[in-house]
Each structure stands twice: as structure tokens, then as C-alpha cells.
Write a protein that holds these residues in place. Structure first.
Motif, PDB file in Angstrom:
ATOM      1  N   PRO A 186       4.704  41.143 -21.109  1.00 13.53           N
ATOM      2  CA  PRO A 186       3.760  42.302 -20.660  1.00 13.53           C
ATOM      3  C   PRO A 186       2.152  42.094 -20.890  1.00 13.53           C
ATOM      4  O   PRO A 186       1.871  41.328 -21.516  1.00 13.53           O
ATOM      5  N   CYS A 187       1.841  42.589 -19.670  1.00 16.14           N
ATOM      6  CA  CYS A 187       0.210  42.261 -19.538  1.00 16.14           C
ATOM      7  C   CYS A 187      -0.364  43.317 -19.248  1.00 16.14           C
ATOM      8  O   CYS A 187      -0.001  44.277 -18.300  1.00 16.14           O
ATOM      9  N   ASP A 188      -1.734  43.738 -19.812  1.00 14.23           N
ATOM     10  CA  ASP A 188      -2.509  45.037 -19.116  1.00 14.23           C
ATOM     11  C   ASP A 188      -3.034  44.819 -17.766  1.00 14.23           C
ATOM     12  O   ASP A 188      -3.360  45.987 -17.310  1.00 14.23           O
ATOM     13  N   LEU A 189      -3.097  43.707 -17.302  1.00 18.35           N
ATOM     14  CA  LEU A 189      -3.684  43.498 -16.119  1.00 18.35           C
ATOM     15  C   LEU A 189      -2.592  43.788 -14.751  1.00 18.35           C
ATOM     16  O   LEU A 189      -1.534  43.097 -15.009  1.00 18.35           O
ATOM     17  N   PRO A 212      -0.455  40.352 -12.836  1.00 20.51           N
ATOM     18  CA  PRO A 212      -0.469  39.644 -14.049  1.00 20.51           C
ATOM     19  C   PRO A 212      -1.156  38.294 -13.997  1.00 20.51           C
ATOM     20  O   PRO A 212      -1.723  37.903 -15.248  1.00 20.51           O
ATOM     21  N   VAL A 213      -1.089  37.719 -13.043  1.00 24.59           N
ATOM     22  CA  VAL A 213      -1.840  36.116 -12.688  1.00 24.59           C
ATOM     23  C   VAL A 213      -2.451  36.529 -11.396  1.00 24.59           C
ATOM     24  O   VAL A 213      -1.890  37.059 -10.460  1.00 24.59           O
ATOM     25  N   GLY A 214      -3.904  36.363 -11.382  1.00 33.00           N
ATOM     26  CA  GLY A 214      -4.528  36.466 -10.188  1.00 33.00           C
ATOM     27  C   GLY A 214      -4.158  35.525  -8.979  1.00 33.00           C
ATOM     28  O   GLY A 214      -3.437  34.510  -9.068  1.00 33.00           O
ATOM     29  N   GLU A 215      -4.288  36.119  -7.818  1.00 33.83           N
ATOM     30  CA  GLU A 215      -3.941  35.467  -6.526  1.00 33.83           C
ATOM     31  C   GLU A 215      -4.707  34.111  -6.390  1.00 33.83           C
ATOM     32  O   GLU A 215      -3.919  33.148  -5.915  1.00 33.83           O
ATOM     33  N   ASN A 216      -6.020  33.937  -6.739  1.00 28.96           N
ATOM     34  CA  ASN A 216      -6.628  32.677  -6.935  1.00 28.96           C
ATOM     35  C   ASN A 216      -5.964  31.502  -7.461  1.00 28.96           C
ATOM     36  O   ASN A 216      -5.768  30.519  -7.291  1.00 28.96           O
ATOM     37  N   THR A 245       1.889  31.778 -16.344  1.00 29.72           N
ATOM     38  CA  THR A 245       2.372  32.084 -14.932  1.00 29.72           C
ATOM     39  C   THR A 245       3.917  32.278 -14.882  1.00 29.72           C
ATOM     40  O   THR A 245       4.391  33.117 -14.326  1.00 29.72           O
ATOM     41  N   TYR A 246       4.481  31.372 -15.844  1.00 26.67           N
ATOM     42  CA  TYR A 246       5.965  31.759 -16.040  1.00 26.67           C
ATOM     43  C   TYR A 246       6.170  32.785 -16.787  1.00 26.67           C
ATOM     44  O   TYR A 246       7.059  33.704 -16.505  1.00 26.67           O
ATOM     45  N   LEU A 247       5.636  32.925 -17.935  1.00 30.38           N
ATOM     46  CA  LEU A 247       5.646  33.904 -19.098  1.00 30.38           C
ATOM     47  C   LEU A 247       5.468  35.271 -18.510  1.00 30.38           C
ATOM     48  O   LEU A 247       6.172  36.209 -18.712  1.00 30.38           O
ATOM     49  N   ARG A 248       4.480  35.619 -17.649  1.00 30.81           N
ATOM     50  CA  ARG A 248       4.215  36.870 -17.032  1.00 30.81           C
ATOM     51  C   ARG A 248       4.851  37.478 -15.613  1.00 30.81           C
ATOM     52  O   ARG A 248       4.793  38.257 -15.260  1.00 30.81           O
ATOM     53  N   SER A 249       5.602  36.362 -14.960  1.00 33.52           N
ATOM     54  CA  SER A 249       6.383  36.594 -13.796  1.00 33.52           C
ATOM     55  C   SER A 249       7.834  37.391 -14.257  1.00 33.52           C
ATOM     56  O   SER A 249       8.381  36.963 -15.313  1.00 33.52           O
TER      57      SER A 249
END
Length: 186
Positions: A69-72, A75-79, A97-101
Motif C-alpha cells: 500500500p502507498c499513499d500516492l 503508486p509509481v510515477g509515469e516518468n 515498482t514490483y512491490l507497489r504493483s
């Protein structure tokens, strides 16, 4: 499901082949800038997918999805995702990137027999045009062709001023035509 040692970017980059085996040009051979969209989608029969909400992530209590889980949101920015897509070798220290996906646990997402649909979450890779590269290519083609035309006209007709006048007209017309097409696409 991806093993934890393999990043999301390297897996998606490995499945993307910009040069098809048959050598025939298609949309993947045109320079592109992929855009990553984190979304909620609805799965329909025959694997039809309807995007319902962008950006979105599964609720924190959803047990059939695994992710950090992430507050953003996203969770991972497009850039960062686009950079990692183009440079998957740089993802070793970027396990975030793997953990937040969102990853579906246990079984593949299937249509619910009672409801006729099912809701899922994931990442949609959207390919877009690399407008700058296309403009540079068009500029090079039109400048080269108008210069060749001007030289040929000047040599054959012995009229240097008329040759470059006609060439300048072609370059201006091409620029206006391409600009008009781009304005309609955007």
C-alpha cells in the motif's frame, strides 16, 4: 505472476518487440513513448475489458491482490515507469515498482458467472507517438528532397532562383500540411 527478482519494467519491456520477425513495418516500429496508466477495469465475457477508473488501485483490504500500500496515486510515477521501460537494466535497486504493483493472487481473473463481469486492477501500457522524432524525420526528408529538386532544376533549367523558389514553396506547403494533421490528431 512475476517472480520478485524480475521487475515489472523488465517484464513489460521484454514482451514489447519494436522489430517484428516478418520485417514489415507496423505501429510498433514507429518511435513511441509508452504511457503507463494504473487503473481499475471491468472484465466482461470473451476477455473484453472496460476501463472504469484511472488512476486507481485495489482497496487496502482486498485479499485477492498482493501489493505494498502507498499513499500516492499512482503508486509509481509515469516518468519513472517509462524510464524503467526503456532501461530495464536499471531496475535492480528499484524493487519498489514490483512491490507497489497490484498482482492477482492464486488464480487468473475470470468473469463472475452470477454478475456477468468482474472487477480487476492493473497497469495499462499505452503507446503514443514520439512527435519530436517524427518532426525531425519529416524535416530531414523534406529538406533533402527540396534540395535535390533545387539542384536538379538549376542544372537542367539553368535557373537557380526559380529552382530554390519552387523548393521553398514545397517545404512551406509540407510544413503547413504536417502541422494541420498534427493539430487534428491532438
Amino acid at each position: 505472476m512475476l517472480p520478485p527478482s524480475q521487475s515489472l519494467a523488465s517484464a513489460s519491456s521484454a514482451t514489447y518487440d519494436p522489430y517484428p520477425a516478418n520485417g514489415r513495418p507496423n505501429s510498433t516500429t514507429i518511435p513511441c513513448n509508452p504511457e503507463n496508466k494504473w487503473l481499475m477495469f471491468e472484465l466482461h465475457p470473451r476477455d473484453l475489458v472496460d476501463v472504469r477508473k484511472v488512476p486507481d488501485m485495489p482497496p487496502k483490504g482486498k485479499d485477492d491482490y498482493s501489493f505494498q500500500p502507498c499513499d500516492l496515486l499512482p503508486p509509481v510515477g509515469e516518468n519513472l515507469m517509462t524510464h524503467l521501460f526503456h532501461h530495464p537494466h536499471e531496475t535492480n535497486e528499484m524493487a519498489i515498482t514490483y512491490l507497489r504493483s497490484p498482482k492477482k493472487r492464486k488464480q487468473k481473473l475470470e468473469v463472475c458467472p452470477q454478475m456477468g463481469t468482474n472487477v480487476g486492477w492493473g497497469i495499462h501500457l499505452v503507446e503514443g507517438w514520439a512527435i519530436t522524432k517524427i518532426w525531425i524525420l519529416a524535416l530531414a526528408i523534406y529538406l533533402a528532397s527540396s534540395l535535390i529538386f533545387a539542384i536538379a532544376w538549376a542544372v537542367l533549367e539553368h535557373d537557380l532562383q526559380g529552382a530554390f523558389g519552387v523548393s521553398a514553396y514545397f517545404v512551406a506547403l509540407a510544413g503547413l500540411g504536417i502541422g494541420t494533421i498534427q493539430a487534428h490528431i491532438a
